[in-house]
Scaffold this motif. Structure first.
Motif, PDB file in Angstrom:
ATOM      1  N   ILE A 273      -1.402  -0.427  10.422  1.00  0.00           N
ATOM      2  CA  ILE A 273      -0.709  -1.395  11.276  1.00  0.00           C
ATOM      3  C   ILE A 273      -1.663  -2.003  12.296  1.00  0.00           C
ATOM      4  N   GLU A 274      -2.519  -1.171  12.898  1.00  0.00           N
ATOM      5  CA  GLU A 274      -3.491  -1.662  13.882  1.00  0.00           C
ATOM      6  C   GLU A 274      -4.487  -2.623  13.230  1.00  0.00           C
ATOM      7  N   THR A 275      -4.949  -2.271  12.035  1.00  0.00           N
ATOM      8  CA  THR A 275      -5.884  -3.137  11.316  1.00  0.00           C
ATOM      9  C   THR A 275      -5.246  -4.483  10.991  1.00  0.00           C
ATOM     10  N   SER A 276      -3.996  -4.445  10.576  1.00  0.00           N
ATOM     11  CA  SER A 276      -3.289  -5.681  10.214  1.00  0.00           C
ATOM     12  C   SER A 276      -3.124  -6.594  11.420  1.00  0.00           C
ATOM     13  N   LYS A 277      -2.780  -6.014  12.550  1.00  0.00           N
ATOM     14  CA  LYS A 277      -2.547  -6.823  13.744  1.00  0.00           C
ATOM     15  C   LYS A 277      -3.821  -7.520  14.224  1.00  0.00           C
ATOM     16  N   LYS A 278      -4.978  -6.967  13.880  1.00  0.00           N
ATOM     17  CA  LYS A 278      -6.241  -7.614  14.242  1.00  0.00           C
ATOM     18  C   LYS A 278      -6.407  -8.953  13.531  1.00  0.00           C
ATOM     19  N   PHE A 279      -5.679  -9.124  12.429  1.00  0.00           N
ATOM     20  CA  PHE A 279      -5.755 -10.373  11.674  1.00  0.00           C
ATOM     21  C   PHE A 279      -4.562 -11.279  11.970  1.00  0.00           C
ATOM     22  N   GLY A 280      -3.905 -11.000  13.082  1.00  0.00           N
ATOM     23  CA  GLY A 280      -2.810 -11.865  13.505  1.00  0.00           C
ATOM     24  C   GLY A 280      -1.507 -11.633  12.773  1.00  0.00           C
ATOM     25  N   ILE A 281      -1.393 -10.507  12.070  1.00  0.00           N
ATOM     26  CA  ILE A 281      -0.151 -10.209  11.369  1.00  0.00           C
ATOM     27  C   ILE A 281       0.916  -9.835  12.399  1.00  0.00           C
TER      28      ILE A 281
ATOM     29  N   GLN B 208      -1.001   9.097  10.601  1.00  0.00           N
ATOM     30  CA  GLN B 208      -2.237   8.595  11.198  1.00  0.00           C
ATOM     31  C   GLN B 208      -2.760   7.384  10.442  1.00  0.00           C
ATOM     32  N   ARG B 209      -2.725   7.440   9.105  1.00  0.00           N
ATOM     33  CA  ARG B 209      -3.206   6.307   8.311  1.00  0.00           C
ATOM     34  C   ARG B 209      -2.243   5.126   8.375  1.00  0.00           C
ATOM     35  N   SER B 210      -0.963   5.392   8.550  1.00  0.00           N
ATOM     36  CA  SER B 210       0.011   4.311   8.716  1.00  0.00           C
ATOM     37  C   SER B 210      -0.260   3.552  10.011  1.00  0.00           C
ATOM     38  N   ARG B 211      -0.526   4.295  11.076  1.00  0.00           N
ATOM     39  CA  ARG B 211      -0.854   3.643  12.356  1.00  0.00           C
ATOM     40  C   ARG B 211      -2.137   2.836  12.240  1.00  0.00           C
ATOM     41  N   LEU B 212      -3.129   3.380  11.538  1.00  0.00           N
ATOM     42  CA  LEU B 212      -4.393   2.677  11.351  1.00  0.00           C
ATOM     43  C   LEU B 212      -4.169   1.377  10.574  1.00  0.00           C
TER      44      LEU B 212
ATOM     45  N   LEU C  27       0.841  -1.190   0.000  1.00  0.00           N
ATOM     46  CA  LEU C  27       0.000   0.000   0.000  1.00  0.00           C
ATOM     47  C   LEU C  27       0.877   1.241   0.000  1.00  0.00           C
ATOM     48  N   SER C  28       0.522   2.197  -0.832  1.00  0.00           N
ATOM     49  CA  SER C  28       1.209   3.475  -0.860  1.00  0.00           C
ATOM     50  C   SER C  28       0.290   4.512  -0.220  1.00  0.00           C
ATOM     51  N   ILE C  29       0.732   5.067   0.889  1.00  0.00           N
ATOM     52  CA  ILE C  29      -0.074   6.046   1.627  1.00  0.00           C
ATOM     53  C   ILE C  29       0.463   7.438   1.299  1.00  0.00           C
ATOM     54  N   GLN C  30      -0.403   8.286   0.755  1.00  0.00           N
ATOM     55  CA  GLN C  30       0.026   9.607   0.314  1.00  0.00           C
ATOM     56  C   GLN C  30      -0.904  10.692   0.828  1.00  0.00           C
TER      57      GLN C  30
ATOM     58  N   MET D   9      -9.684  -9.423   5.420  1.00  0.00           N
ATOM     59  CA  MET D   9      -8.639  -8.405   5.552  1.00  0.00           C
ATOM     60  C   MET D   9      -8.749  -7.361   4.447  1.00  0.00           C
ATOM     61  N   MET D  10      -9.020  -7.806   3.233  1.00  0.00           N
ATOM     62  CA  MET D  10      -9.193  -6.855   2.143  1.00  0.00           C
ATOM     63  C   MET D  10     -10.362  -5.922   2.422  1.00  0.00           C
ATOM     64  N   LYS D  11     -11.449  -6.467   2.929  1.00  0.00           N
ATOM     65  CA  LYS D  11     -12.613  -5.636   3.253  1.00  0.00           C
ATOM     66  C   LYS D  11     -12.255  -4.605   4.318  1.00  0.00           C
ATOM     67  N   ALA D  12     -11.496  -5.035   5.326  1.00  0.00           N
ATOM     68  CA  ALA D  12     -11.113  -4.120   6.393  1.00  0.00           C
ATOM     69  C   ALA D  12     -10.219  -3.002   5.874  1.00  0.00           C
ATOM     70  N   LEU D  13      -9.306  -3.338   4.977  1.00  0.00           N
ATOM     71  CA  LEU D  13      -8.419  -2.320   4.422  1.00  0.00           C
ATOM     72  C   LEU D  13      -9.180  -1.325   3.562  1.00  0.00           C
ATOM     73  N   VAL D  14     -10.142  -1.838   2.796  1.00  0.00           N
ATOM     74  CA  VAL D  14     -10.943  -0.951   1.942  1.00  0.00           C
ATOM     75  C   VAL D  14     -11.832  -0.051   2.799  1.00  0.00           C
ATOM     76  N   ASP D  15     -12.487  -0.653   3.794  1.00  0.00           N
ATOM     77  CA  ASP D  15     -13.386   0.122   4.649  1.00  0.00           C
ATOM     78  C   ASP D  15     -12.644   1.203   5.427  1.00  0.00           C
ATOM     79  N   ALA D  16     -11.376   0.936   5.758  1.00  0.00           N
ATOM     80  CA  ALA D  16     -10.601   1.907   6.530  1.00  0.00           C
ATOM     81  C   ALA D  16     -10.173   3.103   5.688  1.00  0.00           C
ATOM     82  N   LYS D  17     -10.292   2.986   4.355  1.00  0.00           N
ATOM     83  CA  LYS D  17      -9.945   4.082   3.436  1.00  0.00           C
ATOM     84  C   LYS D  17      -8.525   4.604   3.692  1.00  0.00           C
ATOM     85  N   ILE D  18      -7.612   3.649   3.791  1.00  0.00           N
ATOM     86  CA  ILE D  18      -6.224   4.001   4.071  1.00  0.00           C
ATOM     87  C   ILE D  18      -5.515   4.508   2.819  1.00  0.00           C
ATOM     88  N   THR D  19      -5.849   3.902   1.676  1.00  0.00           N
ATOM     89  CA  THR D  19      -5.214   4.266   0.422  1.00  0.00           C
ATOM     90  C   THR D  19      -6.173   4.011  -0.728  1.00  0.00           C
TER      91      THR D  19
END
Length: 242
Positions: free
Chosen positions: A71-79, A65-69, A47-50, A126-136
């Motif tokens: 990382i937090e989202t990823s860790k919820k999936f056991g990453i 802020q989006r980078s922290r989000l 993911l490229s966060i800009q 995980m893909m749904k969570a990343l999309v819903d979070a609107k990180i990138t």
């Protein structure tokens, strides 16, 4: 001086002999190949966060802020932490041309984050969570194999077995018995291109290609089939015949 010229002449004459990769005695030169199919078990999200803002501090704060989000989202999936790689911030001014003049439009702050998912069953959620979070706006995904090296070694051994079987058939067709291998190589040494050697090993398959995925409303039940990755190996073997 004559001795030097003579020695040089003999050296030049011997080059073709030294460069010849084939033995002088009877032999058979074969190429062995093998292909192994394996289902990928690892996915990497890139993911490229800009953020673009005239205020550099605000642009940086947005990316942080989006980078922290992310990382937090990823860790919820056991990453695990060692499966999350972030680059340093890249900061540069952005310009546009208006009435033939270069005008500053803001400061672009960006960072790339790579996340390795080792349980593909979690991909849809995980893909749904990343999309819903609107990180990138975009996500690159790459499928790979956790045991790639082991499978490459297995394919190489299978290619060697194929080479021996081919050589035995050829030798038998001429009433000869197969002898010991004289040379074994991953490279084709038959042509003049031998100074441009490239190992004949490939990792192929649609699952190994990087795919650009446009952000959209994601559904955790979206269909997902990882397909297979094909690993191929080739060896070039010279066997003596007797």
């Amino acid at each position: 001086m004559k001795h030097v010229i003579c020695a040089l002449f003999l050296s030049l004459c011997s080059l073709p002999l030294l460069a010849n990769p084939l033995p002088a005695q009877p032999h058979v030169y074969v190429e062995g190949s093998a292909e192994i199919e394996a289902e990928p078990d690892v996915m990497t999200f890139s993911l490229s966060i800009q953020a673009l803002n005239m205020d550099l501090a605000k642009a940086k704060a947005d990316v942080d802020q989006r980078s922290r989000l992310l990382i937090e989202t990823s860790k919820k999936f056991g990453i695990k932490t060692n499966d999350i790689a972030t680059t340093a911030l890249n900061i540069r001014p952005e310009y546009d041309y208006r009435d033939r003049e270069r005008v500053l439009t803001g400061n672009l702050v960006s960072r790339q984050v790579d996340i390795t998912l080792r349980d593909l069953k979690k991909y849809p959620d995980m893909m749904k969570a990343l999309v819903d979070a609107k990180i990138t706006e975009t996500i690159n995904t790459t499928l790979s194999l956790s045991n790639k090296q082991d499978l490459e070694n297995k394919a190489q051994v299978a290619a060697m077995a194929d080479a021996k079987a081919r050589a035995e058939r050829l030798a038998k067709s001429q009433g000869k018995a197969l002898g010991e291998p004289w040379s074994i190589s991953e490279f084709n040494t038959r042509g003049n291109e031998r100074w441009q050697l490239v190992p004949s090993r490939q990792l192929m398959g649609s699952s190994s290609n990087k795919v650009m995925m446009e952000m959209r409303a994601a559904d955790s039940s979206e269909p997902f089939e990882p397909g297979v990755i094909k690993l191929t190996a080739q060896v070039f073997v010279v066997y003596l015949v007797k």
